[in-house]
Design a protein around this motif. Structure first.
Motif, PDB file in Angstrom:
ATOM      1  N   ALA A 158      33.006 -28.135   0.047  1.00  0.00           N
ATOM      2  CA  ALA A 158      33.956 -27.182  -0.521  1.00  0.00           C
ATOM      3  C   ALA A 158      33.217 -26.002  -1.138  1.00  0.00           C
ATOM      4  N   ALA A 159      32.079 -26.286  -1.770  1.00  0.00           N
ATOM      5  CA  ALA A 159      31.278 -25.220  -2.372  1.00  0.00           C
ATOM      6  C   ALA A 159      30.743 -24.268  -1.304  1.00  0.00           C
TER       7      ALA A 159
ATOM      8  N   ALA B 189      28.133 -18.765  -6.041  1.00  0.00           N
ATOM      9  CA  ALA B 189      29.372 -19.412  -5.603  1.00  0.00           C
ATOM     10  C   ALA B 189      29.129 -20.863  -5.209  1.00  0.00           C
ATOM     11  N   THR B 190      27.974 -21.148  -4.612  1.00  0.00           N
ATOM     12  CA  THR B 190      27.674 -22.528  -4.225  1.00  0.00           C
ATOM     13  C   THR B 190      27.520 -23.419  -5.437  1.00  0.00           C
ATOM     14  N   VAL B 191      26.729 -22.992  -6.410  1.00  0.00           N
ATOM     15  CA  VAL B 191      26.511 -23.807  -7.613  1.00  0.00           C
ATOM     16  C   VAL B 191      27.809 -23.965  -8.401  1.00  0.00           C
TER      17      VAL B 191
ATOM     18  N   ALA C 276      25.647 -16.216   2.694  1.00  0.00           N
ATOM     19  CA  ALA C 276      26.129 -17.327   1.881  1.00  0.00           C
ATOM     20  C   ALA C 276      25.243 -18.551   2.070  1.00  0.00           C
ATOM     21  N   LEU C 277      24.867 -18.842   3.319  1.00  0.00           N
ATOM     22  CA  LEU C 277      23.974 -19.970   3.586  1.00  0.00           C
ATOM     23  C   LEU C 277      22.594 -19.730   2.977  1.00  0.00           C
ATOM     24  N   ALA C 278      22.137 -18.478   3.021  1.00  0.00           N
ATOM     25  CA  ALA C 278      20.846 -18.150   2.404  1.00  0.00           C
ATOM     26  C   ALA C 278      20.877 -18.416   0.905  1.00  0.00           C
ATOM     27  N   GLY C 279      21.945 -17.970   0.241  1.00  0.00           N
ATOM     28  CA  GLY C 279      22.076 -18.216  -1.188  1.00  0.00           C
ATOM     29  C   GLY C 279      22.216 -19.688  -1.515  1.00  0.00           C
TER      30      GLY C 279
ATOM     31  N   ALA D 169      31.560 -20.350  -0.947  1.00  0.00           N
ATOM     32  CA  ALA D 169      30.505 -19.342  -0.919  1.00  0.00           C
ATOM     33  C   ALA D 169      30.654 -18.439   0.305  1.00  0.00           C
ATOM     34  N   ILE D 170      30.923 -19.038   1.460  1.00  0.00           N
ATOM     35  CA  ILE D 170      31.109 -18.245   2.686  1.00  0.00           C
ATOM     36  C   ILE D 170      32.306 -17.315   2.542  1.00  0.00           C
TER      37      ILE D 170
END
Length: 297
Positions: free
Chosen positions: A58-59, A45-47, A193-196, A63-64
């Motif tokens: 926003a990314a 989701a981040t990428v 989400a932060l880990a990913g 992701a979160i």
């Protein structure tokens, strides 16, 4: 020496974040085997968020949101549908691994790795050799301390522990164990989400299929190794990261004299040995009694 420390911080930071998510869930009475699925979902989701929106913030929010939604789904299946938490967790991991592949295929028409034009903000040249590290690396010890304070020194942490260990007693004083579990899983979803995000954009700026490579399960093992304590579990996660950094360094030093696959497998060997040692020292790992009690209502 600096390069080893940097390698440990890079590989250990996402592992610590996902471990903290497992610690909070365990405190609430849930053994969270869906960490792997949430972590790779956060990475994807981040990428994709960076590529589609052009904004790292926003990314991260996207992701979160996606990982929190997955956590709410997990809570609904476990709490409302009374599904076995282990099976539900493995199902969530399968959903994350398969769902991210499907998302990349649907958006880009390929299963190849997706590159982001930029990643997380870095510390910068002012920090010398450590300037290439992302801001989430600096935030990591702050979050570890915050989770420790929340679980061990606040009313919320006391209620969370009561909901996990003695839900009937918690309910008798006006605490809703189901709501506390939901709160724990939502916080864990944000941490995953932060880990990913750190894994995919902290130093690489890329998303590839199965790039978590079992780190979610290593985080779960760190929870067991650290006896569910935020500090102990963090140290266990960093221990796994140190073993991984040693394996990478050994590849450079010994080359082909030691089998490449053996060196790559060192973190996973350390994970198995760590669980074995911790269970021997504590006489076996017990399941969350509170969860069983709640299911018997």
């Amino acid at each position: 020496m600096e390069d080893i420390v940097i390698a440990i911080l890079r590989s250990g930071t996402p592992l610590v974040y996902v471990t903290l998510a497992g610690v909070i869930a365990q405190r609430a009475g849930i053994w969270h085997l869906g960490l792997e699925g949430l972590m790779i979902t956060g990475a994807c989701a981040t990428v994709l968020g960076i590529v589609l929106t052009g904004s790292i913030w926003a990314a991260l929010l996207w992701a979160i949101a996606v990982c929190v939604a997955g956590s709410v789904l997990f809570w609904f299946v476990v709490e409302k549908l009374r599904a076995n938490q282990i099976i539900a967790g493995l199902g969530l991991t399968g959903l994350g691994l398969g769902g991210t592949t499907l998302a990349v295929q649907s958006i880009f028409g390929t299963q190849a790795a997706v590159s982001a034009p930029f990643g997380l903000p870095r510390l910068g040249p002012a920090f010398g050799a450590y300037g290439s590290l992302s801001v989430l690396v600096v935030l990591m010890p702050v979050l570890v301390l915050a989770v420790w304070v929340m679980l061990r020194r606040t009313r919320f942490g006391l209620r969370l522990a009561a909901s996990g260990e003695h839900p009937f007693a918690a309910r008798s004083v006006g605490v809703n164990p189901s709501a506390m579990r939901l709160a724990a899983l939502v916080m864990g979803g944000a941490l995953c989400a932060l880990a990913g995000a750190e894994l995919a954009t902290g130093s690489l700026q890329i998303f590839a299929q199965n790039m978590t490579a079992g780190r979610g399960f290593m985080g779960f093992a760190a929870v067991i190794f650290g006896a569910g304590h935020p500090i102990g579990a963090t140290l266990a996660a960093l221990f796994f990261a140190i073993v991984g950094a040693i394996g990478i360094k050994a590849q450079l030093i010994f080359g082909d004299r030691i089998p490449h696959d053996l060196l790559l497998g060192l973190p996973y060997i350390a994970t198995v040995l760590g669980i074995w040692v911790s269970t021997k020292l504590r006489g076996g790992t017990k399941a969350a009694n509170g969860f069983t009690e709640l299911r018997n209502e």
